[in-house]
Design an enzyme around this catalytic site. Structure first.
Site, PDB file in Angstrom:
ATOM      1  N   ASP A 289       0.966  -1.135  -0.227  1.00 40.32           N
ATOM      2  CA  ASP A 289       0.065  -0.018  -0.141  1.00 40.32           C
ATOM      3  C   ASP A 289       0.890   1.135   0.031  1.00 40.32           C
ATOM      4  O   ASP A 289       1.350   1.653   1.067  1.00 40.32           O
ATOM      5  CB  ASP A 289      -0.712  -0.172   1.395  1.00 40.32           C
ATOM      6  CG  ASP A 289      -1.908   1.128   1.344  1.00 40.32           C
ATOM      7  OD1 ASP A 289      -2.013   1.742   0.334  1.00 40.32           O
ATOM      8  OD2 ASP A 289      -2.502   1.077   2.146  1.00 40.32           O
ATOM      9  N   CYS A 342      -4.066   4.960  -2.361  1.00 39.20           N
ATOM     10  CA  CYS A 342      -5.493   5.589  -2.052  1.00 39.20           C
ATOM     11  C   CYS A 342      -5.497   6.763  -2.898  1.00 39.20           C
ATOM     12  O   CYS A 342      -5.784   7.956  -2.602  1.00 39.20           O
ATOM     13  CB  CYS A 342      -5.422   5.978  -0.606  1.00 39.20           C
ATOM     14  SG  CYS A 342      -3.964   7.086  -0.066  1.00 39.20           S
TER      15      CYS A 342
END
Length: 388
Positions: A289, A342
């Site tokens: 991530d 994100c």
């Protein structure tokens, strides 16, 4: 504090932010100087400041200037509130409107200005999102919903809802993930409630939970969370399968709270620094991530939208490429590499994945999915790659 006094406090904080002080630092400084302010006052001032940050350009245009006063004035106009009812100088409220301020500006805003996106980024943003670009930009102007992740290793979603309701926290299931709840009432009570303190629930965006649900987790796997940060996805993976789990972050200090959070959740997680990571691998599954622009979560950190530059974005993409190359070396033969951001910008998502596939033989894209911010959660992206 009166409503007007709260606005004046927000004006002062916004002027500090305009001068270069980070938002959180400016708010903390104001709170320390304002011991008279109660918890509701501090929350209200914070909300005013973050509302202005989310709508930094449009509220300045509506207020006729770039000062904190102008942006708060523009925000009231955006909400349909008559500014003179609060700009009246009474009880520490902002001074009454000047003659020039009484007439709203007539100049037409550009698309980027109206939708609160930096000019330099608008083309890339709109091209990445296509027909969804306006809906996504408008969503970024609003406050983010509060989501919880139910720890299925400890309870069920229904039981967690009941436990939360007993302490005045109302929720409903969120469709993005089977573990997700959206808080509809009592959000400020979460951190002190029994369900949170005992590890039944964690604060985590629904799309972030959905990323983890998409991973091919199986009991018995060795799993690495390569960019663990605070460990939200680490704990989400631990709750979904009985795996041997290692958390790593280039900045080891970011994982400081993870052992206590893991203990609360009933999860076993080994922490590793960069020097010792090779000793734990290779891994059946590695999740990256990666650091990114954060464009999918700008509702939560709106100052990130305005501090991002083309140079910074280029640097972030270089880091993302490097992480992909490094993490891929830790995946076992036949294993899985998951790349997540994100972000809603294609330059950070499929462009990065396609470049990695082009320069790294032996890898195959198995699945990819994106979640957009106007769908009721943060914007996220994940690509699942396998190594032959």
């Amino acid at each position: 504090m009166t409503p007007g006094a709260r606005l004046q406090a927000a004006i002062e904080v916004l002027d500090q932010i305009s001068a270069g002080t980070p938002a959180e630092k400016a708010l903390t400084g104001w709170a320390r100087r304002s011991r008279f302010a109660g918890s509701k006052d501090r929350a209200a001032v914070r909300d005013h400041v973050f509302d202005a940050l989310r709508c930094w350009r449009s509220h300045a245009a509506l207020g006729g200037g770039t000062s904190g006063r102008a942006r708060i004035l523009g925000g009231l106009r955006d909400q349909g509130v008559a500014p003179e009812t609060l700009f009246n100088g009474v009880g520490h409220a902002p001074a009454a409107l000047t003659e020039a301020e009484q007439t709203p500006p007539q100049a037409e805003m550009s698309e980027a200005e109206r939708l609160d996106i930096p000019d330099w980024l608008w083309d890339a943003f709109s091209q990445s999102l296509g027909p969804d670009s306006e809906a996504a930009a408008l969503a970024l102007r609003q406050r983010a919903p509060v989501h919880l992740r139910v720890n299925l290793a400890r309870t069920t979603r229904e039981a967690a809802q009941a436990a939360l309701a007993e302490q005045g926290i109302q929720t409903h299931p969120h469709p993005a993930a089977t573990t997700a709840l959206e808080v509809t009432e009592g959000a400020r009570k979460i951190r002190n409630c029994d369900a949170f303190q005992s590890g039944l629930v964690e604060l985590q965006d629904a799309a972030s939970q959905a990323v983890v649900e998409l991973l091919p987790l199986q009991d018995g796997q060795s799993v690495l969370d390569y960019c663990a940060g605070g460990g939200g996805k680490t704990l989400a993976m631990a709750a979904l399968a009985d795996v041997s789990l290692v958390a790593h972050d280039a900045n080891y200090a970011r994982m400081t709270d993870l052992p206590a959070r893991a203990e609360r959740a009933g999860a076993k997680v080994a922490l590793s620094n960069s020097h010792d990571l090779q000793q734990h691998g290779p891994f059946d599954l590695v999740l990256c991530d990666v650091p990114c622009s954060g464009s999918g979560s700008w509702r939560r950190a709106p100052d990130g939208k305005w501090s991002l530059t083309q140079e910074r974005l280029d640097s972030i993409q270089t880091t993302q490429s490097r992480i992909l190359d490094q993490a891929s070396q830790l995946v076992a033969q036949g294993g899985t590499l998951a790349y997540a951001t994100c972000s809603m910008l294609e330059a950070e998502n499929m462009v990065q994945v396609n470049r990695f596939l082009a320069r790294t033989p032996g890898w195959t894209l198995q699945e990819m999915k994106s979640w957009k911010v106007h769908e009721g959660h943060d914007g996220f992206f994940v690509a699942v790659l396998t190594h032959a």
